[in-house]
Scaffold this active site. Structure first.
Site, short mmCIF file in Angstrom:
data_model
loop_
_atom_site.label_atom_id
_atom_site.label_comp_id
_atom_site.label_asym_id
_atom_site.label_seq_id
_atom_site.Cartn_x
_atom_site.Cartn_y
_atom_site.Cartn_z
N HIS A 279 0.84 -1.20 0.00
CA HIS A 279 0.00 0.00 0.00
C HIS A 279 0.88 1.26 0.00
CE1 HIS A 279 -3.62 2.30 1.73
NE2 HIS A 279 -2.62 3.14 1.90
N GLU A 280 1.88 1.30 0.89
CA GLU A 280 2.74 2.48 0.97
C GLU A 280 3.61 2.63 -0.27
OE1 GLU A 280 2.13 4.65 3.15
OE2 GLU A 280 0.79 3.30 4.23
N HIS B 1 1.72 4.37 -2.95
CA HIS B 1 1.78 5.84 -2.78
C HIS B 1 3.11 6.37 -3.31
CE1 HIS B 1 -1.85 6.49 -0.47
NE2 HIS B 1 -1.48 5.70 0.52
ZN LIG Z 1 -2.51 5.13 2.26
#
Ligand SMILES: [Zn+2]
Length: 376
Positions: free
Chosen positions: A71-72, A75
């Protein structure tokens, strides 16, 4: 593990970005493994051996952390695609943080960098739940894949709550920013929404405690508290950044004149003469009258007191050649971002080859305080 910064342990690098974990994560890893090995897994497969339960529990817990990392990294990937540098990715108790080198410049970029996080969690949820359908219970993985799918879905939904510091808050900010053409309006709306969500979580937590779920309730109150602080801090940081933009370094760096101390002076003398006597916090270290390094209170305080008689300023200073430098006409905002990125308390300011002084964090804070009091 290759090193540590602020107590975090660097476990590797992706695209040159350090991936760090907070040591608290090891405890959480143990707790998640333990709860899977003693709750979910024996419930689903009572016939599993103890070793199988623990190994499957550990594998599942590691995949859970890999999901947060994914998830990170999503980003980080999108941020880099939009020209924003990424300083680090850190995994905490409450998930992860991708530390960006700046804020996206357009509402579209802000939206994309934020939205890709929950999107990646939904993708993972789909993969794990799909695997669950395909492999069923083979190798005792049925319960694990279902749990991983569900938790990624929960992660996506939680992150979509529309308030700072959650991804949903940034999405909300980008939409308001795009609609009003004013980023500040977006920031204020998302920050207020974040505070309301935090109060909501604390309220639900208090209610749970009343109902007898003390641990679960306190957990929610804690998350609410952390979110509230983050939502408030984010708005303050944005307003502060606005005040630093367009101001030259030279306007602030002169607020305090840093004393020059020769490299041979012991820390004991430095503390007695300058720090206790005159309350100074940053110093220019010289050799034969020429500046060669900088030294600040934080570094001095890291040297054990018993060594102050022996250790000199030259021993512990940071050499000028190792520091990034700024020009007096540089924008204060970019100088502060440079300080943040390198975790420095001061930056040498050079006009050509001439050191004209230090820009210190204290001076920036002092400048902001005066600026705010003057009605900014
Ligand atoms: Zn996030």
């Amino acid at each position: 593990m290759t090193g540590s910064r602020e107590g975090n342990i660097i476990i590797g690098y992706v695209w040159g970005i350090p991936i760090q974990i907070n040591p608290s994560m090891l405890i959480i890893l143990g707790l998640v493994t333990w709860s899977l090995a003693n709750g979910l897994l024996p419930q689903a497969h009572p016939e599993m051996t103890t070793l199988d339960r623990w190994l499957t529990g550990l594998l599942t817990a590691l995949l859970f952390f890999a999901s947060i990392l994914f998830h990170e990294m999503a980003h980080a990937w999108e941020a880099r695609r939009n020209g924003i540098s990424v300083q680090s990715i850190t995994l905490y108790i409450f998930g992860g943080i991708a530390q960006l080198g700046g804020k996206p410049k357009t509402p579209g970029a802000e939206f994309r960098v934020a939205a890709i996080g929950p999107a990646s969690s939904i993708l993972l949820a789909g993969i794990f739940l799909g695997l669950n359908q395909v492999i069923g219970d083979r190798g005792y993985l049925g319960a694990s894949t279902e749990w991983l799918g569900t938790i990624n879905l929960i992660l996506a939904i939680f992150n979509l709550l529309p308030g700072y510091p959650l991804d949903g808050g940034r999405i909300l900010e980008s939409i308001v920013w795009g609609a009003t053409k004013r980023q500040e309006t977006g920031v204020r709306v998302a920050s207020t929404a974040g505070q309301l969500i935090a109060y909501g979580l604390m309220g639900i937590g208090g209610f749970r405690v009343f109902q007898g779920d003390v641990l679960g309730g306190i957990w929610l109150i804690m998350i609410g508290f952390i979110l509230h602080n983050a939502a408030t801090a984010e708005r303050r940081a944005f307003i502060a950044q606005g005040q630093l933009a367009g101001i030259p370094v030279s306007r602030v760096m002169g607020l305090v004149r840093e004393p020059e101390v020769p490299a041979g002076v012991t820390l004991q003398e430095l503390v007695e003469r300058h720090i206790l006597g005159q309350g100074q916090g940053s110093f220019i270290v010289t050799a034969a009258g020429n500046p060669i390094g900088v030294l600040d209170l934080r570094t001095v305080s890291q040297v054990p007191r018993g060594d102050w008689q022996r250790v000199t300023t030259g021993d512990v200073m940071t050499p000028l050649v190792d520091l990034p430098r700024v020009h007096p006409t540089d924008e204060l905002l970019s100088a502060v971002q440079l300080m943040d990125a390198n975790q420095l308390l001061s930056l040498p300011v050079f006009d050509g080859n001439q050191l004209t002084g230090l820009l210190t964090r204290d001076e920036v804070i002092r400048f902001l305080r005066v600026h705010t009091e003057a009605g900014g």
